[in-house]
Design a protein around this motif. Structure first.
Motif, mmCIF file in Angstrom:
data_model
loop_
_atom_site.group_PDB
_atom_site.id
_atom_site.type_symbol
_atom_site.label_atom_id
_atom_site.label_comp_id
_atom_site.label_asym_id
_atom_site.label_seq_id
_atom_site.Cartn_x
_atom_site.Cartn_y
_atom_site.Cartn_z
ATOM 1 N N ASP A 186 8.366 -7.258 -0.788
ATOM 2 C CA ASP A 186 8.150 -6.162 -1.868
ATOM 3 C C ASP A 186 8.928 -6.729 -3.325
ATOM 4 O O ASP A 186 8.255 -6.678 -4.295
ATOM 5 C CB ASP A 186 8.903 -4.760 -1.484
ATOM 6 C CG ASP A 186 8.469 -3.732 -2.509
ATOM 7 O OD1 ASP A 186 7.368 -3.612 -3.291
ATOM 8 O OD2 ASP A 186 9.356 -2.978 -2.754
ATOM 9 N N TYR B 174 3.158 -5.310 -4.098
ATOM 10 C CA TYR B 174 2.209 -4.682 -3.275
ATOM 11 C C TYR B 174 0.753 -4.968 -3.803
ATOM 12 O O TYR B 174 -0.168 -5.059 -3.054
ATOM 13 C CB TYR B 174 2.154 -3.035 -3.523
ATOM 14 C CG TYR B 174 2.103 -2.459 -4.716
ATOM 15 C CD1 TYR B 174 0.815 -1.804 -5.010
ATOM 16 C CD2 TYR B 174 3.032 -2.299 -5.585
ATOM 17 C CE1 TYR B 174 0.438 -1.357 -6.401
ATOM 18 C CE2 TYR B 174 2.835 -1.557 -6.808
ATOM 19 C CZ TYR B 174 1.341 -1.141 -7.109
ATOM 20 O OH TYR B 174 1.304 -0.727 -8.354
ATOM 21 N N THR C 266 2.598 -4.517 4.897
ATOM 22 C CA THR C 266 1.894 -3.621 3.990
ATOM 23 C C THR C 266 2.111 -2.402 3.902
ATOM 24 O O THR C 266 2.254 -1.747 2.852
ATOM 25 C CB THR C 266 0.698 -4.228 3.692
ATOM 26 O OG1 THR C 266 0.439 -5.703 3.649
ATOM 27 C CG2 THR C 266 -0.049 -3.697 2.619
#
Length: 422
Positions: A288, A293, A333
Protein backbone atom coordinates in the motif's frame (compact mmCIF):
# COMPACT_ATOMS: atom_id res chain seq x y z
CA UNK A 1 16.97 10.68 28.24
CA UNK A 2 13.86 12.01 29.91
CA UNK A 3 12.44 13.04 26.54
CA UNK A 4 13.03 9.56 25.18
CA UNK A 5 11.30 7.98 28.17
CA UNK A 6 8.31 10.32 27.75
CA UNK A 7 8.09 9.51 24.03
CA UNK A 8 8.10 5.79 24.73
CA UNK A 9 5.53 6.23 27.46
CA UNK A 10 3.27 8.22 25.12
CA UNK A 11 3.63 5.66 22.35
CA UNK A 12 2.76 2.86 24.77
CA UNK A 13 -0.26 4.79 25.98
CA UNK A 14 -1.58 4.93 22.42
CA UNK A 15 -0.58 1.38 21.50
CA UNK A 16 -2.16 -0.36 24.49
CA UNK A 17 -5.75 0.76 23.68
CA UNK A 18 -5.20 -0.39 20.09
CA UNK A 19 -4.04 -3.79 21.28
CA UNK A 20 -7.16 -4.02 23.42
CA UNK A 21 -9.09 -3.81 20.13
CA UNK A 22 -6.92 -6.01 17.94
CA UNK A 23 -6.20 -8.93 20.28
CA UNK A 24 -9.81 -10.10 20.70
CA UNK A 25 -10.36 -9.61 16.95
CA UNK A 26 -7.34 -11.80 16.22
CA UNK A 27 -8.71 -14.52 18.53
CA UNK A 28 -12.09 -14.14 16.84
CA UNK A 29 -10.44 -14.52 13.40
CA UNK A 30 -8.92 -17.84 14.43
CA UNK A 31 -12.11 -19.25 15.96
CA UNK A 32 -14.45 -18.01 13.20
CA UNK A 33 -12.29 -19.65 10.53
CA UNK A 34 -11.82 -23.01 12.27
CA UNK A 35 -14.30 -24.60 9.90
CA UNK A 36 -13.29 -28.23 9.53
CA UNK A 37 -15.91 -28.98 6.87
CA UNK A 38 -14.65 -26.30 4.44
CA UNK A 39 -12.25 -28.59 2.56
CA UNK A 40 -14.44 -31.71 2.54
CA UNK A 41 -18.03 -30.44 2.41
CA UNK A 42 -18.35 -31.31 -1.30
CA UNK A 43 -17.50 -34.93 -0.48
CA UNK A 44 -20.04 -34.81 2.35
CA UNK A 45 -22.75 -33.58 -0.02
CA UNK A 46 -21.94 -36.30 -2.54
CA UNK A 47 -22.15 -38.91 0.23
CA UNK A 48 -25.57 -37.51 1.08
CA UNK A 49 -26.56 -38.64 -2.41
CA UNK A 50 -26.69 -35.25 -4.13
CA UNK A 51 -25.69 -34.89 -7.77
CA UNK A 52 -23.07 -32.46 -9.11
CA UNK A 53 -25.86 -30.19 -10.34
CA UNK A 54 -27.54 -30.19 -6.94
CA UNK A 55 -24.23 -29.32 -5.23
CA UNK A 56 -23.60 -26.49 -7.69
CA UNK A 57 -27.13 -25.18 -7.06
CA UNK A 58 -26.53 -25.19 -3.31
CA UNK A 59 -23.30 -23.19 -3.71
CA UNK A 60 -24.86 -20.70 -6.10
CA UNK A 61 -27.88 -20.33 -3.83
CA UNK A 62 -25.57 -19.72 -0.86
CA UNK A 63 -23.81 -16.78 -2.53
CA UNK A 64 -26.88 -15.28 -4.17
CA UNK A 65 -28.87 -15.35 -0.91
CA UNK A 66 -25.87 -13.89 0.89
CA UNK A 67 -25.67 -11.14 -1.71
CA UNK A 68 -29.34 -10.18 -1.60
CA UNK A 69 -29.37 -10.32 2.20
CA UNK A 70 -26.41 -7.94 2.43
CA UNK A 71 -28.56 -4.83 2.03
CA UNK A 72 -31.12 -5.41 4.82
CA UNK A 73 -28.59 -6.96 7.20
CA UNK A 74 -26.22 -4.02 6.74
CA UNK A 75 -28.96 -1.55 7.64
CA UNK A 76 -29.93 -3.69 10.63
CA UNK A 77 -26.29 -3.77 11.78
CA UNK A 78 -26.16 0.03 11.74
CA UNK A 79 -29.40 0.19 13.74
CA UNK A 80 -29.04 -2.58 16.37
CA UNK A 81 -25.25 -2.78 16.46
CA UNK A 82 -22.39 -4.29 14.45
CA UNK A 83 -21.44 -6.78 17.17
CA UNK A 84 -25.06 -7.93 17.53
CA UNK A 85 -25.25 -8.55 13.78
CA UNK A 86 -22.06 -10.65 13.85
CA UNK A 87 -23.35 -12.68 16.79
CA UNK A 88 -26.69 -13.35 15.06
CA UNK A 89 -24.89 -14.36 11.86
CA UNK A 90 -22.42 -16.74 13.49
CA UNK A 91 -25.12 -18.39 15.61
CA UNK A 92 -27.24 -18.84 12.48
CA UNK A 93 -24.32 -20.37 10.55
CA UNK A 94 -23.51 -22.72 13.45
CA UNK A 95 -27.13 -23.86 13.60
CA UNK A 96 -27.19 -24.52 9.85
CA UNK A 97 -23.99 -26.58 10.07
CA UNK A 98 -25.54 -28.75 12.78
CA UNK A 99 -28.68 -29.08 10.65
CA UNK A 100 -26.67 -30.31 7.67
CA UNK A 101 -25.24 -33.21 9.62
CA UNK A 102 -28.61 -34.01 11.20
CA UNK A 103 -30.74 -34.16 8.02
CA UNK A 104 -30.37 -35.73 4.58
CA UNK A 105 -33.33 -34.45 2.51
CA UNK A 106 -32.34 -32.08 -0.28
CA UNK A 107 -35.15 -29.63 0.38
CA UNK A 108 -33.94 -29.31 3.97
CA UNK A 109 -30.45 -28.54 2.66
CA UNK A 110 -31.90 -25.84 0.42
CA UNK A 111 -33.42 -24.19 3.49
CA UNK A 112 -30.21 -24.64 5.50
CA UNK A 113 -28.03 -23.11 2.77
CA UNK A 114 -30.45 -20.17 2.56
CA UNK A 115 -30.11 -19.70 6.32
CA UNK A 116 -26.33 -19.99 6.08
CA UNK A 117 -26.30 -17.35 3.35
CA UNK A 118 -28.26 -14.96 5.56
CA UNK A 119 -25.82 -15.66 8.39
CA UNK A 120 -22.87 -14.87 6.13
CA UNK A 121 -24.54 -11.58 5.17
CA UNK A 122 -25.00 -10.65 8.85
CA UNK A 123 -21.27 -11.08 9.44
CA UNK A 124 -20.08 -9.53 6.17
CA UNK A 125 -19.55 -5.80 6.43
CA UNK A 126 -20.34 -5.76 10.14
CA UNK A 127 -16.99 -7.23 11.22
CA UNK A 128 -14.99 -4.76 9.14
CA UNK A 129 -17.17 -1.83 10.19
CA UNK A 130 -16.86 -2.74 13.87
CA UNK A 131 -13.07 -3.10 13.71
CA UNK A 132 -12.58 0.11 11.72
CA UNK A 133 -14.83 2.24 13.93
CA UNK A 134 -13.19 0.95 17.10
CA UNK A 135 -9.88 2.10 15.60
CA UNK A 136 -11.48 5.45 14.71
CA UNK A 137 -12.34 5.92 18.38
CA UNK A 138 -8.67 5.43 19.25
CA UNK A 139 -7.30 7.56 16.40
CA UNK A 140 -5.52 4.60 14.89
CA UNK A 141 -7.03 4.11 11.44
CA UNK A 142 -3.64 4.74 9.81
CA UNK A 143 -2.66 1.29 11.07
CA UNK A 144 -5.75 -0.39 9.64
CA UNK A 145 -4.05 -1.99 6.62
CA UNK A 146 -1.46 -3.67 8.84
CA UNK A 147 -4.08 -4.75 11.38
CA UNK A 148 -6.47 -6.06 8.72
CA UNK A 149 -3.63 -7.92 6.98
CA UNK A 150 -2.84 -9.74 10.23
CA UNK A 151 -6.56 -10.42 10.76
CA UNK A 152 -6.78 -11.87 7.23
CA UNK A 153 -3.58 -13.85 7.65
CA UNK A 154 -4.77 -15.49 10.86
CA UNK A 155 -8.13 -16.34 9.33
CA UNK A 156 -6.71 -17.80 6.13
CA UNK A 157 -3.92 -19.79 7.79
CA UNK A 158 -6.47 -21.15 10.25
CA UNK A 159 -8.70 -22.14 7.32
CA UNK A 160 -5.85 -24.04 5.71
CA UNK A 161 -5.04 -25.84 8.94
CA UNK A 162 -8.71 -26.63 9.55
CA UNK A 163 -8.96 -28.15 6.05
CA UNK A 164 -6.18 -30.61 6.88
CA UNK A 165 -7.67 -31.41 10.29
CA UNK A 166 -11.13 -31.79 8.78
CA UNK A 167 -9.94 -34.63 6.59
CA UNK A 168 -8.59 -36.41 9.66
CA UNK A 169 -11.68 -35.77 11.79
CA UNK A 170 -13.89 -37.12 9.02
CA UNK A 171 -12.37 -40.54 9.64
CA UNK A 172 -14.11 -40.43 13.03
CA UNK A 173 -17.46 -39.14 11.79
CA UNK A 174 -19.08 -36.29 9.90
CA UNK A 175 -20.79 -35.31 13.14
CA UNK A 176 -17.41 -34.51 14.72
CA UNK A 177 -16.45 -32.38 11.71
CA UNK A 178 -19.61 -30.29 11.66
CA UNK A 179 -20.13 -30.12 15.43
CA UNK A 180 -16.51 -29.06 15.86
CA UNK A 181 -17.00 -26.19 13.41
CA UNK A 182 -20.20 -25.10 15.16
CA UNK A 183 -18.46 -25.20 18.55
CA UNK A 184 -15.65 -22.94 17.29
CA UNK A 185 -18.21 -20.44 15.97
CA UNK A 186 -19.89 -20.47 19.38
CA UNK A 187 -16.55 -19.72 21.05
CA UNK A 188 -15.99 -16.86 18.58
CA UNK A 189 -19.32 -15.40 19.70
CA UNK A 190 -18.25 -15.67 23.35
CA UNK A 191 -15.03 -13.75 22.59
CA UNK A 192 -16.97 -10.98 20.86
CA UNK A 193 -19.55 -10.66 23.61
CA UNK A 194 -16.97 -10.59 26.40
CA UNK A 195 -14.10 -8.61 24.88
CA UNK A 196 -15.41 -6.36 22.09
CA UNK A 197 -17.64 -3.32 22.79
CA UNK A 198 -20.75 -2.66 20.72
CA UNK A 199 -20.94 0.14 18.17
CA UNK A 200 -24.05 1.29 16.31
CA UNK A 201 -24.18 3.60 13.33
CA UNK A 202 -25.41 6.48 15.49
CA UNK A 203 -22.47 5.94 17.88
CA UNK A 204 -19.92 6.07 15.09
CA UNK A 205 -20.78 9.31 13.28
CA UNK A 206 -17.53 11.10 12.49
CA UNK A 207 -17.20 14.78 13.35
CA UNK A 208 -16.78 15.97 9.78
CA UNK A 209 -19.98 14.26 8.67
CA UNK A 210 -21.85 15.80 11.61
CA UNK A 211 -20.43 19.25 10.87
CA UNK A 212 -21.52 19.04 7.24
CA UNK A 213 -25.07 18.23 8.33
CA UNK A 214 -25.22 14.74 6.84
CA UNK A 215 -25.60 12.87 10.13
CA UNK A 216 -29.25 11.97 9.54
CA UNK A 217 -28.97 11.06 5.87
CA UNK A 218 -30.24 7.64 4.84
CA UNK A 219 -27.86 4.92 3.73
CA UNK A 220 -28.99 5.38 0.12
CA UNK A 221 -28.34 9.15 0.22
CA UNK A 222 -25.00 8.52 1.86
CA UNK A 223 -24.15 6.08 -0.94
CA UNK A 224 -25.01 8.67 -3.58
CA UNK A 225 -22.77 11.21 -1.86
CA UNK A 226 -19.72 8.94 -1.83
CA UNK A 227 -20.35 7.10 -5.12
CA UNK A 228 -17.74 8.75 -7.32
CA UNK A 229 -17.31 7.09 -10.75
CA UNK A 230 -13.92 5.80 -9.63
CA UNK A 231 -15.39 4.25 -6.47
CA UNK A 232 -18.18 2.56 -8.44
CA UNK A 233 -15.56 1.23 -10.86
CA UNK A 234 -13.48 -0.08 -7.96
CA UNK A 235 -16.54 -1.87 -6.52
CA UNK A 236 -17.23 -3.59 -9.85
CA UNK A 237 -13.57 -4.43 -10.51
CA UNK A 238 -13.10 -5.77 -6.98
CA UNK A 239 -16.26 -7.84 -7.42
CA UNK A 240 -14.92 -9.32 -10.66
CA UNK A 241 -11.62 -10.09 -8.94
CA UNK A 242 -13.43 -12.03 -6.21
CA UNK A 243 -15.70 -13.63 -8.84
CA UNK A 244 -12.52 -14.97 -10.42
CA UNK A 245 -10.54 -15.91 -7.32
CA UNK A 246 -13.23 -17.75 -5.33
CA UNK A 247 -14.45 -20.12 -8.10
CA UNK A 248 -10.84 -20.58 -9.22
CA UNK A 249 -9.80 -21.87 -5.79
CA UNK A 250 -12.77 -24.24 -5.54
CA UNK A 251 -12.67 -25.57 -9.12
CA UNK A 252 -8.89 -26.04 -9.02
CA UNK A 253 -9.72 -29.18 -7.04
CA UNK A 254 -11.52 -30.65 -10.07
CA UNK A 255 -8.90 -29.37 -12.52
CA UNK A 256 -6.06 -31.03 -10.62
CA UNK A 257 -8.04 -34.25 -10.35
CA UNK A 258 -8.77 -34.28 -14.08
CA UNK A 259 -5.10 -33.61 -14.81
CA UNK A 260 -4.10 -36.73 -12.88
CA UNK A 261 -3.46 -35.56 -9.31
CA UNK A 262 -4.63 -37.93 -6.58
CA UNK A 263 -7.05 -36.91 -3.87
CA UNK A 264 -4.27 -36.69 -1.28
CA UNK A 265 -2.26 -34.37 -3.51
CA UNK A 266 -5.29 -32.20 -4.22
CA UNK A 267 -6.01 -31.70 -0.51
CA UNK A 268 -2.37 -30.84 0.20
CA UNK A 269 -2.22 -28.31 -2.65
CA UNK A 270 -5.48 -26.62 -1.66
CA UNK A 271 -4.37 -26.43 1.99
CA UNK A 272 -1.01 -25.00 0.89
CA UNK A 273 -2.87 -22.46 -1.22
CA UNK A 274 -4.85 -21.34 1.82
CA UNK A 275 -1.63 -21.00 3.81
CA UNK A 276 0.03 -19.00 1.03
CA UNK A 277 -3.06 -16.82 0.74
CA UNK A 278 -2.90 -16.26 4.49
CA UNK A 279 0.74 -15.22 4.68
CA UNK A 280 0.88 -12.88 1.68
CA UNK A 281 -1.54 -10.30 3.16
CA UNK A 282 1.24 -9.46 5.63
CA UNK A 283 2.80 -7.63 2.69
CA UNK A 284 -0.30 -5.46 2.27
CA UNK A 285 0.95 -2.54 4.35
CA UNK A 286 4.22 -2.37 2.40
CA UNK A 287 2.45 -2.76 -0.94
CA UNK A 288 0.00 0.00 0.00
CA UNK A 289 2.80 2.42 0.90
CA UNK A 290 5.14 1.66 -2.01
CA UNK A 291 2.78 0.68 -4.83
CA UNK A 292 -0.75 1.83 -3.98
CA UNK A 293 -4.13 0.40 -4.87
CA UNK A 294 -4.22 1.98 -8.35
CA UNK A 295 -1.35 -0.24 -9.52
CA UNK A 296 -1.85 -3.32 -7.34
CA UNK A 297 -5.41 -3.81 -8.65
CA UNK A 298 -4.42 -4.45 -12.31
CA UNK A 299 -1.38 -6.46 -11.18
CA UNK A 300 -3.67 -8.82 -9.25
CA UNK A 301 -6.07 -9.14 -12.16
CA UNK A 302 -3.26 -9.99 -14.57
CA UNK A 303 -1.85 -12.62 -12.19
CA UNK A 304 -5.28 -14.23 -11.95
CA UNK A 305 -5.55 -14.27 -15.74
CA UNK A 306 -2.07 -15.82 -15.94
CA UNK A 307 -2.95 -18.50 -13.37
CA UNK A 308 -6.11 -19.45 -15.26
CA UNK A 309 -4.25 -19.48 -18.56
CA UNK A 310 -1.45 -21.69 -17.22
CA UNK A 311 -4.05 -24.08 -15.76
CA UNK A 312 -5.40 -24.44 -19.29
CA UNK A 313 -2.19 -26.07 -20.48
CA UNK A 314 -3.33 -29.34 -18.91
CA UNK A 315 -0.02 -29.97 -17.10
CA UNK A 316 -0.64 -30.82 -13.46
CA UNK A 317 2.69 -29.49 -12.15
CA UNK A 318 2.24 -26.21 -14.02
CA UNK A 319 -1.26 -25.87 -12.57
CA UNK A 320 0.05 -26.53 -9.06
CA UNK A 321 2.95 -24.08 -9.43
CA UNK A 322 0.68 -21.35 -10.84
CA UNK A 323 -1.87 -21.88 -8.08
CA UNK A 324 0.63 -21.70 -5.23
CA UNK A 325 2.65 -18.82 -6.68
CA UNK A 326 -0.19 -16.53 -7.72
CA UNK A 327 -3.19 -17.25 -5.48
CA UNK A 328 -1.93 -15.00 -2.68
CA UNK A 329 -1.48 -11.79 -4.67
CA UNK A 330 -5.22 -10.95 -4.90
CA UNK A 331 -5.40 -11.42 -1.12
CA UNK A 332 -2.98 -8.49 -0.74
CA UNK A 333 -5.19 -6.40 -2.99
CA UNK A 334 -8.33 -7.35 -1.07
CA UNK A 335 -6.90 -5.92 2.17
CA UNK A 336 -5.78 -2.68 0.50
CA UNK A 337 -9.10 -2.19 -1.32
CA UNK A 338 -10.98 -2.88 1.92
CA UNK A 339 -9.12 0.05 3.49
CA UNK A 340 -10.06 2.28 0.54
CA UNK A 341 -13.73 1.37 0.98
CA UNK A 342 -13.60 2.14 4.71
CA UNK A 343 -12.03 5.54 4.08
CA UNK A 344 -14.63 6.32 1.43
CA UNK A 345 -17.81 5.71 3.44
CA UNK A 346 -19.18 7.64 6.45
CA UNK A 347 -19.24 6.05 9.88
CA UNK A 348 -22.99 6.24 10.52
CA UNK A 349 -23.79 4.01 7.55
CA UNK A 350 -20.52 2.08 7.32
CA UNK A 351 -22.05 -1.39 7.81
CA UNK A 352 -24.87 -0.61 5.36
CA UNK A 353 -22.57 0.73 2.65
CA UNK A 354 -20.02 -2.03 3.05
CA UNK A 355 -22.90 -4.52 2.79
CA UNK A 356 -23.98 -2.90 -0.48
CA UNK A 357 -20.44 -3.40 -1.78
CA UNK A 358 -20.45 -7.01 -0.50
CA UNK A 359 -23.79 -7.53 -2.29
CA UNK A 360 -22.15 -6.73 -5.61
CA UNK A 361 -19.24 -9.06 -4.83
CA UNK A 362 -21.49 -11.92 -3.69
CA UNK A 363 -23.75 -11.63 -6.73
CA UNK A 364 -20.75 -11.65 -9.06
CA UNK A 365 -19.23 -14.64 -7.23
CA UNK A 366 -22.48 -16.57 -7.58
CA UNK A 367 -22.61 -15.79 -11.31
CA UNK A 368 -18.92 -16.67 -11.58
CA UNK A 369 -19.55 -20.15 -10.18
CA UNK A 370 -22.23 -20.77 -12.80
CA UNK A 371 -20.13 -19.41 -15.68
CA UNK A 372 -16.93 -21.27 -14.79
CA UNK A 373 -18.84 -24.48 -14.04
CA UNK A 374 -20.61 -24.26 -17.40
CA UNK A 375 -17.32 -23.61 -19.23
CA UNK A 376 -15.64 -26.56 -17.53
CA UNK A 377 -18.57 -28.86 -18.33
CA UNK A 378 -18.65 -27.76 -21.96
CA UNK A 379 -14.95 -27.37 -22.77
CA UNK A 380 -13.26 -29.53 -20.17
CA UNK A 381 -11.72 -28.39 -16.90
CA UNK A 382 -8.42 -27.12 -18.37
CA UNK A 383 -9.88 -25.30 -21.37
CA UNK A 384 -12.71 -23.91 -19.24
CA UNK A 385 -10.19 -22.41 -16.80
CA UNK A 386 -8.24 -20.80 -19.64
CA UNK A 387 -11.40 -19.34 -21.18
CA UNK A 388 -12.48 -17.87 -17.83
CA UNK A 389 -9.29 -15.75 -17.87
CA UNK A 390 -11.36 -13.31 -19.96
CA UNK A 391 -13.11 -12.15 -16.75
CA UNK A 392 -10.05 -10.67 -14.96
CA UNK A 393 -8.84 -9.24 -18.28
CA UNK A 394 -12.20 -7.47 -18.70
CA UNK A 395 -11.90 -6.11 -15.15
CA UNK A 396 -8.41 -4.86 -15.97
CA UNK A 397 -9.75 -2.95 -18.98
CA UNK A 398 -12.46 -1.36 -16.82
CA UNK A 399 -9.78 -0.15 -14.39
CA UNK A 400 -7.52 1.48 -17.00
CA UNK A 401 -9.36 4.88 -17.02
CA UNK A 402 -8.97 5.16 -13.23
CA UNK A 403 -5.31 4.13 -13.46
CA UNK A 404 -4.31 6.63 -16.13
CA UNK A 405 -6.62 9.55 -15.35
CA UNK A 406 -5.95 9.50 -11.62
CA UNK A 407 -9.66 9.80 -10.76
CA UNK A 408 -10.46 10.06 -7.06
CA UNK A 409 -12.00 7.07 -5.32
CA UNK A 410 -12.42 8.49 -1.82
CA UNK A 411 -14.33 11.69 -1.09
CA UNK A 412 -12.46 12.76 2.01
CA UNK A 413 -15.41 12.10 4.35
CA UNK A 414 -13.22 10.29 6.83
CA UNK A 415 -9.46 10.38 6.91
CA UNK A 416 -7.16 8.57 9.29
CA UNK A 417 -6.83 10.52 12.50
CA UNK A 418 -3.39 9.26 13.38
CA UNK A 419 -0.42 8.38 11.20
CA UNK A 420 1.27 6.06 13.67
CA UNK A 421 1.70 2.47 12.59
CA UNK A 422 0.80 -0.39 14.91
Amino acid sequence: MTGTMEARSGSAAVENPVRSVTRPFYVYAVLANTLFQRGVFVIFLYQRGFSAGQVALLQTLLYLVSGFAELPTGIIADRIGRRASIVIGQVLIAGCLLGQVAFSHYWVFLALFIGQGVGMACVSGSDTALLYDLLVRRGATAGYVRIKSRFTMLGTVTSGTAIVLGGQLQQISWGVVYAGSAACLALAVVVLMSRVPEIRGADAVDERERAEGHGDASAWRAMLRVATPALVTLVVVSGLMHATLTPYIIFTQKTLSDQGAGTAWVSVVIAAGFLAGGLTPLLSDRADRHIGYRVIVPVSLLTLAAALGLSGLGLVWVTIAAFLALVGIPEITAVIVDNVFNEAVPSRHRASLLSMIAFVESALIGIGYLVLGTLMDGLGSSAGMATYAAVPLLACLLWLPVLFRGARVTTGIEKPADHKQF
